[in-house]
Design a protein around this motif. Structure first.
Motif, PDB file in Angstrom:
ATOM      1  N   ILE A  94       0.546  -0.938   0.094  1.00 36.10           N
ATOM      2  CA  ILE A  94       0.094  -0.132  -0.368  1.00 36.10           C
ATOM      3  C   ILE A  94       0.602   1.540   0.156  1.00 36.10           C
ATOM      4  O   ILE A  94       0.526   2.003  -0.605  1.00 36.10           O
ATOM      5  CB  ILE A  94      -1.128  -0.378   1.364  1.00 36.10           C
ATOM      6  N   ASP A  95       1.930   0.821   0.964  1.00 33.93           N
ATOM      7  CA  ASP A  95       2.526   2.918   0.762  1.00 33.93           C
ATOM      8  C   ASP A  95       3.418   2.775  -0.066  1.00 33.93           C
ATOM      9  O   ASP A  95       3.404   4.178  -0.651  1.00 33.93           O
ATOM     10  CB  ASP A  95       3.997   2.187   1.951  1.00 33.93           C
ATOM     11  N   SER A  96       3.663   1.309  -1.021  1.00 25.05           N
ATOM     12  CA  SER A  96       5.065   1.868  -2.454  1.00 25.05           C
ATOM     13  C   SER A  96       4.007   2.206  -3.128  1.00 25.05           C
ATOM     14  O   SER A  96       4.487   3.493  -4.074  1.00 25.05           O
ATOM     15  CB  SER A  96       5.104   0.571  -2.853  1.00 25.05           C
ATOM     16  N   TYR A  97       2.572   1.633  -2.865  1.00 23.90           N
ATOM     17  CA  TYR A  97       1.835   2.218  -4.510  1.00 23.90           C
ATOM     18  C   TYR A  97       1.240   3.656  -4.316  1.00 23.90           C
ATOM     19  O   TYR A  97       1.284   5.172  -5.223  1.00 23.90           O
ATOM     20  CB  TYR A  97       0.761   1.056  -4.830  1.00 23.90           C
ATOM     21  N   ASN A  98       0.675   3.906  -3.026  1.00 21.17           N
ATOM     22  CA  ASN A  98       0.568   5.710  -2.635  1.00 21.17           C
ATOM     23  C   ASN A  98       1.634   6.362  -2.570  1.00 21.17           C
ATOM     24  O   ASN A  98       1.542   7.596  -3.294  1.00 21.17           O
ATOM     25  CB  ASN A  98       0.589   5.361  -1.360  1.00 21.17           C
ATOM     26  N   GLU A  99       2.664   6.432  -2.036  1.00 21.99           N
ATOM     27  CA  GLU A  99       4.071   7.042  -2.598  1.00 21.99           C
ATOM     28  C   GLU A  99       4.908   7.398  -3.848  1.00 21.99           C
ATOM     29  O   GLU A  99       4.763   8.586  -3.818  1.00 21.99           O
ATOM     30  CB  GLU A  99       6.033   6.606  -1.720  1.00 21.99           C
ATOM     31  N   ASP A 229      13.341  -6.924  -6.992  1.00 22.90           N
ATOM     32  CA  ASP A 229      14.444  -6.939  -7.926  1.00 22.90           C
ATOM     33  C   ASP A 229      15.835  -7.843  -7.366  1.00 22.90           C
ATOM     34  O   ASP A 229      16.495  -7.854  -8.526  1.00 22.90           O
ATOM     35  CB  ASP A 229      14.645  -5.128  -6.964  1.00 22.90           C
ATOM     36  N   SER A 230      15.951  -8.344  -6.629  1.00 23.60           N
ATOM     37  CA  SER A 230      16.990  -9.072  -5.535  1.00 23.60           C
ATOM     38  C   SER A 230      17.074 -10.094  -5.778  1.00 23.60           C
ATOM     39  O   SER A 230      18.046 -10.982  -5.441  1.00 23.60           O
ATOM     40  CB  SER A 230      18.129  -8.197  -4.989  1.00 23.60           C
ATOM     41  N   GLY A 231      15.955 -10.446  -6.191  1.00 24.04           N
ATOM     42  CA  GLY A 231      15.237 -12.812  -5.590  1.00 24.04           C
ATOM     43  C   GLY A 231      14.453 -12.554  -6.461  1.00 24.04           C
ATOM     44  O   GLY A 231      13.417 -11.634  -7.025  1.00 24.04           O
ATOM     45  N   ILE A 232      14.280 -13.874  -6.773  1.00 23.66           N
ATOM     46  CA  ILE A 232      13.196 -14.946  -7.743  1.00 23.66           C
ATOM     47  C   ILE A 232      12.246 -15.312  -6.881  1.00 23.66           C
ATOM     48  O   ILE A 232      12.835 -16.913  -6.194  1.00 23.66           O
ATOM     49  CB  ILE A 232      13.301 -15.172  -9.071  1.00 23.66           C
ATOM     50  N   ILE A 233      10.887 -15.589  -6.890  1.00 18.57           N
ATOM     51  CA  ILE A 233      10.379 -16.405  -5.658  1.00 18.57           C
ATOM     52  C   ILE A 233       9.923 -17.042  -6.502  1.00 18.57           C
ATOM     53  O   ILE A 233       9.176 -17.169  -7.659  1.00 18.57           O
ATOM     54  CB  ILE A 233       9.155 -15.602  -4.567  1.00 18.57           C
ATOM     55  N   GLN A 282       9.690   0.312  -8.348  1.00 18.81           N
ATOM     56  CA  GLN A 282      11.226  -1.029  -8.059  1.00 18.81           C
ATOM     57  C   GLN A 282      11.902  -0.268  -6.378  1.00 18.81           C
ATOM     58  O   GLN A 282      11.825  -0.675  -6.065  1.00 18.81           O
ATOM     59  CB  GLN A 282      11.639  -1.241  -8.894  1.00 18.81           C
ATOM     60  N   GLU A 283      12.272   1.101  -6.732  1.00 20.24           N
ATOM     61  CA  GLU A 283      13.410   1.436  -6.001  1.00 20.24           C
ATOM     62  C   GLU A 283      12.295   1.816  -4.794  1.00 20.24           C
ATOM     63  O   GLU A 283      13.132   1.563  -3.783  1.00 20.24           O
ATOM     64  CB  GLU A 283      13.778   3.296  -6.192  1.00 20.24           C
ATOM     65  N   GLN A 284      11.087   2.033  -4.673  1.00 21.54           N
ATOM     66  CA  GLN A 284      10.152   1.860  -3.203  1.00 21.54           C
ATOM     67  C   GLN A 284       9.962   0.719  -2.758  1.00 21.54           C
ATOM     68  O   GLN A 284      10.395   0.561  -1.593  1.00 21.54           O
ATOM     69  CB  GLN A 284       9.091   3.031  -3.829  1.00 21.54           C
ATOM     70  N   VAL A 285       9.381   0.330  -3.567  1.00 17.58           N
ATOM     71  CA  VAL A 285       9.436  -1.146  -2.685  1.00 17.58           C
ATOM     72  C   VAL A 285      10.715  -2.008  -1.845  1.00 17.58           C
ATOM     73  O   VAL A 285      10.437  -2.471  -1.111  1.00 17.58           O
ATOM     74  CB  VAL A 285       8.934  -2.328  -4.383  1.00 17.58           C
ATOM     75  N   ARG A 286      11.851  -1.782  -2.992  1.00 14.28           N
ATOM     76  CA  ARG A 286      12.875  -2.409  -2.097  1.00 14.28           C
ATOM     77  C   ARG A 286      12.968  -1.553  -1.054  1.00 14.28           C
ATOM     78  O   ARG A 286      13.927  -2.304   0.530  1.00 14.28           O
ATOM     79  CB  ARG A 286      13.810  -2.504  -3.001  1.00 14.28           C
ATOM     80  N   ALA A 287      13.464  -0.369  -0.643  1.00 14.27           N
ATOM     81  CA  ALA A 287      13.519   0.589   0.357  1.00 14.27           C
ATOM     82  C   ALA A 287      12.690   0.031   1.663  1.00 14.27           C
ATOM     83  O   ALA A 287      13.149   0.010   2.558  1.00 14.27           O
ATOM     84  CB  ALA A 287      13.474   2.153  -0.195  1.00 14.27           C
ATOM     85  N   GLN A 290      13.488  -3.378   2.945  1.00 11.65           N
ATOM     86  CA  GLN A 290      14.472  -2.972   4.107  1.00 11.65           C
ATOM     87  C   GLN A 290      13.766  -2.752   5.303  1.00 11.65           C
ATOM     88  O   GLN A 290      14.407  -2.863   6.478  1.00 11.65           O
ATOM     89  CB  GLN A 290      15.483  -2.319   3.187  1.00 11.65           C
ATOM     90  N   TYR A 291      12.793  -1.691   5.615  1.00 11.63           N
ATOM     91  CA  TYR A 291      12.353  -0.562   6.695  1.00 11.63           C
ATOM     92  C   TYR A 291      12.130  -2.598   6.927  1.00 11.63           C
ATOM     93  O   TYR A 291      11.980  -2.195   8.561  1.00 11.63           O
ATOM     94  CB  TYR A 291      11.093   0.396   6.226  1.00 11.63           C
ATOM     95  N   VAL A 292      10.666  -2.784   6.560  1.00 10.10           N
ATOM     96  CA  VAL A 292      10.409  -3.623   7.111  1.00 10.10           C
ATOM     97  C   VAL A 292      10.929  -4.579   8.292  1.00 10.10           C
ATOM     98  O   VAL A 292      11.559  -5.134   9.344  1.00 10.10           O
ATOM     99  CB  VAL A 292       9.414  -5.269   6.206  1.00 10.10           C
ATOM    100  N   ILE A 293      12.567  -5.000   7.609  1.00  8.95           N
ATOM    101  CA  ILE A 293      13.227  -6.670   8.113  1.00  8.95           C
ATOM    102  C   ILE A 293      14.082  -6.003   8.973  1.00  8.95           C
ATOM    103  O   ILE A 293      14.209  -6.285  10.271  1.00  8.95           O
ATOM    104  CB  ILE A 293      14.548  -6.540   6.733  1.00  8.95           C
ATOM    105  N   ASP A 294      14.430  -4.232   8.909  1.00  9.02           N
ATOM    106  CA  ASP A 294      15.460  -3.762  10.319  1.00  9.02           C
ATOM    107  C   ASP A 294      14.372  -2.883  11.114  1.00  9.02           C
ATOM    108  O   ASP A 294      14.972  -2.724  12.803  1.00  9.02           O
ATOM    109  CB  ASP A 294      15.763  -2.047   9.149  1.00  9.02           C
ATOM    110  N   ASN A 295      12.664  -3.271  10.934  1.00 15.55           N
ATOM    111  CA  ASN A 295      12.091  -2.401  12.286  1.00 15.55           C
ATOM    112  C   ASN A 295      10.889  -3.480  11.772  1.00 15.55           C
ATOM    113  O   ASN A 295      10.230  -3.539  13.265  1.00 15.55           O
ATOM    114  CB  ASN A 295      11.722  -1.275  11.777  1.00 15.55           C
ATOM    115  N   TYR A 296      10.330  -4.556  12.166  1.00 16.80           N
ATOM    116  CA  TYR A 296       9.795  -5.425  12.341  1.00 16.80           C
ATOM    117  C   TYR A 296       9.694  -6.462  12.584  1.00 16.80           C
ATOM    118  O   TYR A 296      10.392  -6.871  12.843  1.00 16.80           O
ATOM    119  CB  TYR A 296       8.331  -5.452  11.340  1.00 16.80           C
TER     120      TYR A 296
END
Length: 296
Positions: A94-99, A229-233, A282-287, A290-296
């Motif tokens: 949500i935040d990525s698309y809105n931003e 960007d950095s991985g294929i699921i 693409q850049e916003q989703v990646r950022a 990273q925020y999720v990994i660092d803070n949640y």
């Protein structure tokens, strides 16, 4: 004798009157529980972040009618897992698309319901379905209990569901050039995609084996891959690359050319139909991952 009969009649009428009043009074009493239910912290979070701003219903309390239980062996998500899952969905999707698309982007183009299950949706062919989108109105998430918010691979695997499924919703509202897309990989799509290897599929110009199932899944897989960007699921396999461009550079020349053609169609589609810059998104989703990994 006549007096006694009169008294008896009066008494009988009184009983009938009182009985009628009693029945009327009972009919006015509601048997429904109209009291306001208590909301948990999770319910309040859902109301504040999904219901009120986006009119999105979030279903996590068990409702068997939301799932195909004849097909999948599912169970409800754990409350702790739900909290992390919702934060990931909110921040990365949500935040990525809105931003990038404007503060009301998801408000204008959003499913009406998000449904979460704790278990895996294993298909008869052995593959796992990570999520489903139904008519642009409902997105279903599986494997909620498996999410680890501090683990990049786990976050990407989980959020891949909504990034993939939201592409279907965008395509349903405003169609892309399906004919031009299909012409790029004509003859390489197959309903038995699960029998194809990931590496062989990539060398044919697909980002994953599942992308070979049909053109609609191909564009959804391609956008998902580019945003991550950095991985294929792809089921339980994750290939590491520093960037999407690094991934493309590992392929043969024909495959690279096909993926670049698909990328061009995708970029033009998002820009022309939705005013979205693919590369900024693409850049916003990646950022935000990273925020999720660092803070949640």
């Amino acid at each position: 004798m006549k007096k006694i009969n009169q008294m008896f009649t009066i008494g009988l009428l009184s009983i009938v009157f009182l009985t009628s009043c009693s029945k009327d009074e009972n009919l006015t009493e509601s048997q429904l529980d109209t009291s306001t239910p208590e909301l948990s912290d999770l319910d309040l979070f859902i109301r504040e972040n999904f219901v009120d701003p986006y009119n999105m219903d979030v279903v996590y309390k068990w409702n068997p009618y939301e799932f195909s239980l004849d097909k999948y062996n599912l169970y409800p998500p754990e409350v702790d897992s739900m909290e992390g899952a919702l934060k990931v969905v909110k921040k990365v999707w949500i935040d990525s698309y809105n931003e990038v698309g404007g503060s009301d982007f998801v408000k204008k183009i959003a499913p009406r319901k998000l449904v979460f299950a704790g278990g895996q949706a294993i298909n008869v062919d052995g593959t796992a379905t990570l999520g489903l989108a139904e008519g642009g109105k409902k997105i279903t998430f599986f494997e909620t209990n498996l999410l680890e918010t501090h683990d990049e691979a786990s976050v990407e695997r989980f959020i891949a569901t909504v990034l993939h499924e939201y592409t279907h919703i965008l395509n349903q509202i405003k169609p892309y050039d399906k004919q031009a897309w299909q012409a790029i990989s004509a003859g390489d799509y197959t309903a038995a995609w699960y029998n194809e290897s990931i590496s062989d599929s990539q060398q044919l110009g697909f980002v994953s084996a599942y992308a070979r199932s049909n053109v609609d899944e191909d564009i959804a897989e391609t956008l998902k891959m580019m945003l991550l960007d950095s991985g294929i699921i792809n089921n339980d396999t994750r290939f590491e690359y520093d960037t999407y461009n690094d991934f493309v550079s590992t392929l043969n020349e024909e495959a690279q050319n096909k993926l670049r053609q698909k990328e061009a169609i995708l970029s033009s589609y998002l820009e022309e139909q939705y005013g979205l810059d693919l590369y900024v998104l693409q850049e916003q989703v990646r950022a935000n991952i990273q925020y999720v990994i660092d803070n949640y």
